[in-house]
Scaffold this motif. Structure first.
Motif, PDB file in Angstrom:
ATOM      1  N   GLU A 132      -4.064   7.506  -1.532  1.00  0.00           N
ATOM      2  CA  GLU A 132      -3.435   6.205  -1.261  1.00  0.00           C
ATOM      3  C   GLU A 132      -2.160   6.432  -0.475  1.00  0.00           C
ATOM      4  N   GLU A 133      -1.982   5.651   0.589  1.00  0.00           N
ATOM      5  CA  GLU A 133      -0.725   5.717   1.346  1.00  0.00           C
ATOM      6  C   GLU A 133      -0.169   4.314   1.511  1.00  0.00           C
ATOM      7  N   ILE A 134       1.154   4.193   1.284  1.00  0.00           N
ATOM      8  CA  ILE A 134       1.842   2.900   1.414  1.00  0.00           C
ATOM      9  C   ILE A 134       2.969   3.063   2.431  1.00  0.00           C
ATOM     10  N   HIS A 135       2.999   2.186   3.434  1.00  0.00           N
ATOM     11  CA  HIS A 135       4.057   2.218   4.452  1.00  0.00           C
ATOM     12  C   HIS A 135       4.543   0.806   4.763  1.00  0.00           C
ATOM     13  N   HIS A 136       5.644   0.746   5.492  1.00  0.00           N
ATOM     14  CA  HIS A 136       6.213  -0.529   5.926  1.00  0.00           C
ATOM     15  C   HIS A 136       5.255  -1.262   6.861  1.00  0.00           C
ATOM     16  N   THR A 137       5.411  -2.553   6.933  1.00  0.00           N
ATOM     17  CA  THR A 137       4.486  -3.396   7.685  1.00  0.00           C
ATOM     18  C   THR A 137       4.578  -3.192   9.200  1.00  0.00           C
ATOM     19  N   GLU A 138       5.626  -2.516   9.679  1.00  0.00           N
ATOM     20  CA  GLU A 138       5.768  -2.285  11.116  1.00  0.00           C
ATOM     21  C   GLU A 138       4.960  -1.075  11.589  1.00  0.00           C
ATOM     22  N   LYS A 139       4.451  -0.284  10.670  1.00  0.00           N
ATOM     23  CA  LYS A 139       3.682   0.900  11.056  1.00  0.00           C
ATOM     24  C   LYS A 139       2.351   0.471  11.649  1.00  0.00           C
ATOM     25  N   LYS A 140       2.053   0.964  12.838  1.00  0.00           N
ATOM     26  CA  LYS A 140       0.908   0.466  13.594  1.00  0.00           C
ATOM     27  C   LYS A 140      -0.385   1.219  13.320  1.00  0.00           C
ATOM     28  N   ASP A 141      -0.317   2.500  12.996  1.00  0.00           N
ATOM     29  CA  ASP A 141      -1.548   3.267  12.822  1.00  0.00           C
ATOM     30  C   ASP A 141      -1.986   3.277  11.361  1.00  0.00           C
ATOM     31  N   ILE A 142      -3.287   3.144  11.164  1.00  0.00           N
ATOM     32  CA  ILE A 142      -3.911   3.179   9.838  1.00  0.00           C
ATOM     33  C   ILE A 142      -5.131   4.089   9.927  1.00  0.00           C
ATOM     34  N   PRO A 143      -5.198   5.106   9.068  1.00  0.00           N
ATOM     35  CA  PRO A 143      -4.223   5.513   8.060  1.00  0.00           C
ATOM     36  C   PRO A 143      -3.038   6.229   8.708  1.00  0.00           C
ATOM     37  N   LYS A 184       9.413  -2.789   4.005  1.00  0.00           N
ATOM     38  CA  LYS A 184      10.516  -1.886   3.698  1.00  0.00           C
ATOM     39  C   LYS A 184      10.127  -0.683   2.833  1.00  0.00           C
ATOM     40  N   VAL A 185       8.917  -0.160   3.008  1.00  0.00           N
ATOM     41  CA  VAL A 185       8.495   1.051   2.297  1.00  0.00           C
ATOM     42  C   VAL A 185       8.468   2.209   3.295  1.00  0.00           C
ATOM     43  N   PRO A 186       9.356   3.201   3.174  1.00  0.00           N
ATOM     44  CA  PRO A 186       9.385   4.310   4.137  1.00  0.00           C
ATOM     45  C   PRO A 186       8.111   5.149   4.128  1.00  0.00           C
ATOM     46  N   GLY A 187       7.513   5.334   2.942  1.00  0.00           N
ATOM     47  CA  GLY A 187       6.284   6.109   2.879  1.00  0.00           C
ATOM     48  C   GLY A 187       6.043   6.673   1.490  1.00  0.00           C
ATOM     49  N   THR A 188       4.885   6.346   0.916  1.00  0.00           N
ATOM     50  CA  THR A 188       4.471   6.896  -0.370  1.00  0.00           C
ATOM     51  C   THR A 188       3.030   7.385  -0.237  1.00  0.00           C
ATOM     52  N   HIS A 189       2.776   8.624  -0.676  1.00  0.00           N
ATOM     53  CA  HIS A 189       1.437   9.196  -0.594  1.00  0.00           C
ATOM     54  C   HIS A 189       1.032   9.750  -1.954  1.00  0.00           C
ATOM     55  N   THR A 190      -0.156   9.397  -2.396  1.00  0.00           N
ATOM     56  CA  THR A 190      -0.652   9.814  -3.698  1.00  0.00           C
ATOM     57  C   THR A 190      -2.062  10.370  -3.556  1.00  0.00           C
ATOM     58  N   VAL A 191      -2.297  11.509  -4.175  1.00  0.00           N
ATOM     59  CA  VAL A 191      -3.632  12.100  -4.263  1.00  0.00           C
ATOM     60  C   VAL A 191      -4.045  12.049  -5.730  1.00  0.00           C
ATOM     61  N   THR A 192      -5.216  11.484  -5.990  1.00  0.00           N
ATOM     62  CA  THR A 192      -5.682  11.348  -7.366  1.00  0.00           C
ATOM     63  C   THR A 192      -7.096  11.910  -7.514  1.00  0.00           C
ATOM     64  N   TYR A 193      -7.270  12.762  -8.506  1.00  0.00           N
ATOM     65  CA  TYR A 193      -8.588  13.244  -8.908  1.00  0.00           C
ATOM     66  C   TYR A 193      -8.960  12.500 -10.184  1.00  0.00           C
ATOM     67  N   LYS A 194     -10.031  11.704 -10.115  1.00  0.00           N
ATOM     68  CA  LYS A 194     -10.412  10.840 -11.225  1.00  0.00           C
ATOM     69  C   LYS A 194     -11.698  11.333 -11.888  1.00  0.00           C
ATOM     70  N   THR A 205       7.132  10.365  -2.758  1.00  0.00           N
ATOM     71  CA  THR A 205       7.746   9.077  -2.429  1.00  0.00           C
ATOM     72  C   THR A 205       8.999   9.313  -1.595  1.00  0.00           C
ATOM     73  N   ALA A 206       9.022   8.777  -0.383  1.00  0.00           N
ATOM     74  CA  ALA A 206      10.218   8.853   0.464  1.00  0.00           C
ATOM     75  C   ALA A 206      11.129   7.681   0.140  1.00  0.00           C
ATOM     76  N   HIS A 207      12.422   7.939   0.030  1.00  0.00           N
ATOM     77  CA  HIS A 207      13.383   6.886  -0.270  1.00  0.00           C
ATOM     78  C   HIS A 207      14.007   6.278   0.991  1.00  0.00           C
ATOM     79  N   SER A 208      13.926   7.020   2.109  1.00  0.00           N
ATOM     80  CA  SER A 208      14.479   6.524   3.368  1.00  0.00           C
ATOM     81  C   SER A 208      13.891   7.363   4.502  1.00  0.00           C
ATOM     82  N   ARG A 209      14.255   7.009   5.738  1.00  0.00           N
ATOM     83  CA  ARG A 209      13.823   7.787   6.889  1.00  0.00           C
ATOM     84  C   ARG A 209      14.645   9.066   7.078  1.00  0.00           C
TER      85      ARG A 209
END
Length: 238
Positions: A132-143, A184-194, A205-209
């Motif tokens: 899972e990756e979470i970024h600010h709404t201005e980021k243009k590329d997905i993923p 306003k999310v600089p970047g959060t990345h999570t890897v999960t094995y379920k 989790t990044a707190h700023s740029r």
């Protein structure tokens, strides 16, 4: 050190602030409004270019630098289908090209932890992996480029996983990347094995740029007198 900024958005401004604080000179700030001014710069008046622009501009910026003897550091994502061409141009011109999907020191340590965990989990078929990756709404590329790097690290170190996908998939050989955009999310990345019994999770989790910008400036300082195609593996030597 004389630094040329290619791209002067939020990342460019963050890099500028750190570079100036460390005593470096910003010799130019190039964006879409003044792209013609790029012709004023070459290896005689620029020590290094730092490229954080847009996917549509990155290739031309990098090509110019490599054809004009400017070592270039790139953090733009979303253009990587053309990266092999830039690498060939770098080698043929005996230039310097450094690329990373993420310049945060913490993220690059996270990459290594991710690779090690992928290797450990290979023999446990009851676990399925997802990103899972979470970024600010201005980021243009997905993923995000960082999410792709994470997926590639899993694929390279776990023979059960053959590819990544953005689509819902029941195929255990594919790792699903879930891309979320929030303000306003600089970047959060999570890897999960379920598994049915439990989950194993690693997260950055990044707190700023600032961490990304500082990493880019540190690489710019390190890259002096180096040649070839380089990456964070070369810089960190982990």
């Amino acid at each position: 050190m004389k630094i040329l900024l290619l791209g002067y958005g939020k990342m460019g401004k963050a890099i500028e602030a750190i570079a100036v604080k460390k005593g470096h000179e910003i010799v130019g700030k190039i964006n879409n409004d003044n792209i013609a001014d790029l012709e004023d710069y070459n290896g005689s008046n620029t020590d290094v270019a730092i490229e954080f622009s847009q996917p549509g501009a990155a290739y031309d910026n990098l090509e110019y630098c490599l054809e004009n003897d400017i070592p270039v550091i790139c953090g733009t994502t979303g253009w990587l289908d053309n990266k092999p061409e830039i690498e060939r141009l770098c080698e043929s011109n005996k230039g310097t090209f450094f690329y990373a999907s993420n310049y945060s020191i913490g993220v690059n340590i996270f990459f290594k932890v991710n690779e090690y965990l992928a290797e450990l989990m290979e023999e446990y078929s009851e676990y399925n992996v997802g990103i899972e990756e979470i970024h600010h709404t201005e980021k243009k590329d997905i993923p995000s480029g960082t999410a792709i790097s994470i997926a590639e690290g899993i694929i390279a170190n776990n023979d059960k996983v053959k590819a990544w996908t953005l689509d819902e998939s029941e195929n255990e050989s594919e790792v699903k990347i879930n891309s979320i955009r929030k303000d306003k999310v600089p970047g959060t990345h999570t890897v999960t094995y379920k598994s049915a019994i439990d989950n194993i999770e690693i997260k950055h989790t990044a707190h700023s740029r600032e961490g990304f910008a500082l990493g880019a400036v540190l690489v710019a300082e390190w890259i002096k007198d180096k040649k070839g195609v380089l990456s964070m593996d070369d810089f960190l030597d982990i």
